[in-house]
Design a protein around this motif. Structure first.
Motif, short mmCIF file in Angstrom:
data_model
loop_
_atom_site.label_atom_id
_atom_site.label_comp_id
_atom_site.label_asym_id
_atom_site.label_seq_id
_atom_site.Cartn_x
_atom_site.Cartn_y
_atom_site.Cartn_z
N SER A 109 0.84 -1.19 0.00
CA SER A 109 0.00 0.00 0.00
C SER A 109 0.88 1.24 0.00
O SER A 109 1.72 1.41 0.89
CB SER A 109 -0.91 0.00 1.23
OG SER A 109 -1.70 1.16 1.28
N CYS A 110 0.68 2.09 -1.00
CA CYS A 110 1.47 3.32 -1.10
C CYS A 110 0.74 4.32 -1.97
O CYS A 110 0.49 4.06 -3.15
CB CYS A 110 2.86 3.00 -1.68
SG CYS A 110 3.92 4.46 -1.86
N SER A 111 0.36 5.45 -1.40
CA SER A 111 -0.23 6.54 -2.17
C SER A 111 0.19 7.86 -1.51
O SER A 111 0.45 7.89 -0.30
CB SER A 111 -1.76 6.43 -2.21
OG SER A 111 -2.32 6.68 -0.95
N VAL A 115 1.19 8.60 2.79
CA VAL A 115 2.60 8.45 3.20
C VAL A 115 2.83 9.23 4.51
O VAL A 115 2.56 10.43 4.58
CB VAL A 115 3.54 8.96 2.10
CG1 VAL A 115 4.98 8.97 2.59
CG2 VAL A 115 3.42 8.09 0.86
N GLU A 119 7.97 7.84 6.39
CA GLU A 119 8.09 7.12 5.12
C GLU A 119 8.43 8.05 3.96
O GLU A 119 8.65 7.59 2.84
CB GLU A 119 6.78 6.39 4.80
CG GLU A 119 6.36 5.39 5.85
CD GLU A 119 4.93 4.91 5.64
OE1 GLU A 119 4.64 3.75 6.00
OE2 GLU A 119 4.11 5.69 5.11
N TYR A 123 9.59 7.16 0.14
CA TYR A 123 8.65 7.46 -0.95
C TYR A 123 9.33 8.29 -2.03
O TYR A 123 9.19 8.00 -3.23
CB TYR A 123 7.45 8.21 -0.38
CG TYR A 123 6.47 8.68 -1.43
CD1 TYR A 123 5.54 7.80 -1.99
CD2 TYR A 123 6.45 10.00 -1.85
CE1 TYR A 123 4.64 8.22 -2.96
CE2 TYR A 123 5.55 10.44 -2.81
CZ TYR A 123 4.65 9.55 -3.37
OH TYR A 123 3.77 9.98 -4.33
N LEU A 159 9.63 -1.02 -1.80
CA LEU A 159 8.25 -1.29 -1.40
C LEU A 159 8.18 -2.37 -0.32
O LEU A 159 7.41 -2.28 0.63
CB LEU A 159 7.42 -1.71 -2.62
CG LEU A 159 7.13 -0.61 -3.64
CD1 LEU A 159 6.43 -1.19 -4.87
CD2 LEU A 159 6.26 0.49 -3.03
N HIS A 162 9.43 -0.79 3.08
CA HIS A 162 8.73 0.35 3.70
C HIS A 162 7.22 0.39 3.50
O HIS A 162 6.53 1.10 4.23
CB HIS A 162 9.33 1.66 3.16
CG HIS A 162 10.79 1.80 3.40
ND1 HIS A 162 11.31 2.16 4.62
CD2 HIS A 162 11.86 1.63 2.57
CE1 HIS A 162 12.64 2.20 4.54
NE2 HIS A 162 13.00 1.89 3.31
N PHE A 163 6.70 -0.34 2.51
CA PHE A 163 5.27 -0.19 2.19
C PHE A 163 4.57 -1.55 2.04
O PHE A 163 3.71 -1.71 1.19
CB PHE A 163 5.10 0.63 0.91
CG PHE A 163 5.65 2.02 1.03
CD1 PHE A 163 4.92 3.02 1.64
CD2 PHE A 163 6.92 2.32 0.54
CE1 PHE A 163 5.42 4.31 1.76
CE2 PHE A 163 7.44 3.60 0.66
CZ PHE A 163 6.69 4.60 1.27
#
Length: 289
Positions: A109-111, A115, A119, A123, A159, A162-163
């Protein structure tokens, strides 16, 4: 490098087995109503802006924003007129198992709106990799396939670190079962959207009680079944407005929409322009000429 997107609810991204990922540039011509695919999707906006609805939540992307759509997540994408371009990567988790055998149990999940401060550095590093891919594409050196593979693996490493988070096996099994049913519904709508589809017809197709079908569909898409059918119709109408001749009324009725008031309201809410305004801007767009 760019491949025309099919108007289907399950999207076959055709990722090469030997490479494990596919890179393409996307524009307004690639707008898609609710769909899913087995590969992860990493989207980076180069210019303009876009709206991605993921699992019922809207995400607004501006130039230089990055977003990750995990495998098998329901989503749609609208790239704004008159000139929006993004770079889109589809990554096969099956391919990545050679590096991370348990990657199917990871959820990504990353948007930009989600963030956290801790993070932000990670990012921005991911965004830098996407810029590198753009440069590599336009340079097209003989080393391009090797260089791209290296950058995509760096993105995936970032990713994972961190995500991502692990999910339980029970949740994974439930998700697979839901996808099978949702794929059947999407395919049914795609084949019959020009007709007067009833909620009862769709429930009967799956052998489900109508009330249960309503709850199931709303739970998995965050919209009603009728809203989804109209969204599919709208997506086809949008495509024909960009690429075919004919009046708005003719194109609208060609795709099973006869309520003019509902159509114009939905179109303006979705694309932020009237059909005629959009058609004029599309004619002036260098990306659609």
């Amino acid at each position: 490098m760019e491949e025309k997107r099919e108007n289907i609810r399950y999207e076959n991204t055709k990722v090469p087995n030997d490479r494990g990922f596919q890179i393409r540039f996307v524009t307004m011509a690639h707008n898609a109503s609710l769909h899913w695919h087995r590969e992860m999707e990493i989207l980076y906006i180069l210019n303009g802006n876009a709206q991605v609805t993921l699992e019922g939540r809207s995400h607004y992307l501006r130039a230089l924003d990055l977003m990750v759509i995990d495998s098998s997540q329901f989503h749609d994408a609208i790239y704004a007129l008159p000139q929006t371009m993004g770079i889109c990567i589809h990554v096969s988790k099956e391919y990545l198992k050679r590096y991370l055998p348990d990657i199917e149990q990871m959820r990504f999940s990353c948007s930009p709106q989600e963030v956290e401060a801790s993070e932000q550095e990670a990012y921005m590093k991911l965004c830098g990799y996407m810029k590198d891919l753009t440069v590599l594409y336009f340079q097209q050196k003989s080393s391009y396939p090797l260089a791209c593979s290296a950058v995509v693996l760096q993105i995936m490493a970032g990713l994972v670190d961190h995500f991502s988070q692990k999910m339980s096996q029970d949740i994974e099994v439930s998700s697979v079962d839901n996808l099978v049913r949702m794929e059947q519904i999407f395919q049914y709508v795609e084949e019959h959207y020009k007709e007067a589809i009833s909620l009862q017809d769709a429930a009967d197709m799956l052998g489900l009680n109508k009330e249960y079908f309503c709850r199931f569909f709303k739970h998995n898409t965050s919209m009603t079944f009728l809203q989804y059918v109209n969204q599919v119709r709208l997506n086809h109408i949008y495509h024909d407005l960009l690429h075919t001749e004919g009046s708005v009324q003719e194109i609208m009725e060609r795709h099973g929409m006869y309520n003019t008031k509902v159509f114009y309201r939905m179109f303006k809410e979705t694309y932020h322009y009237t059909p005629r305004e959009m058609k004029k801007m599309a004619g002036d767009s260098v990306y659609l000429s």
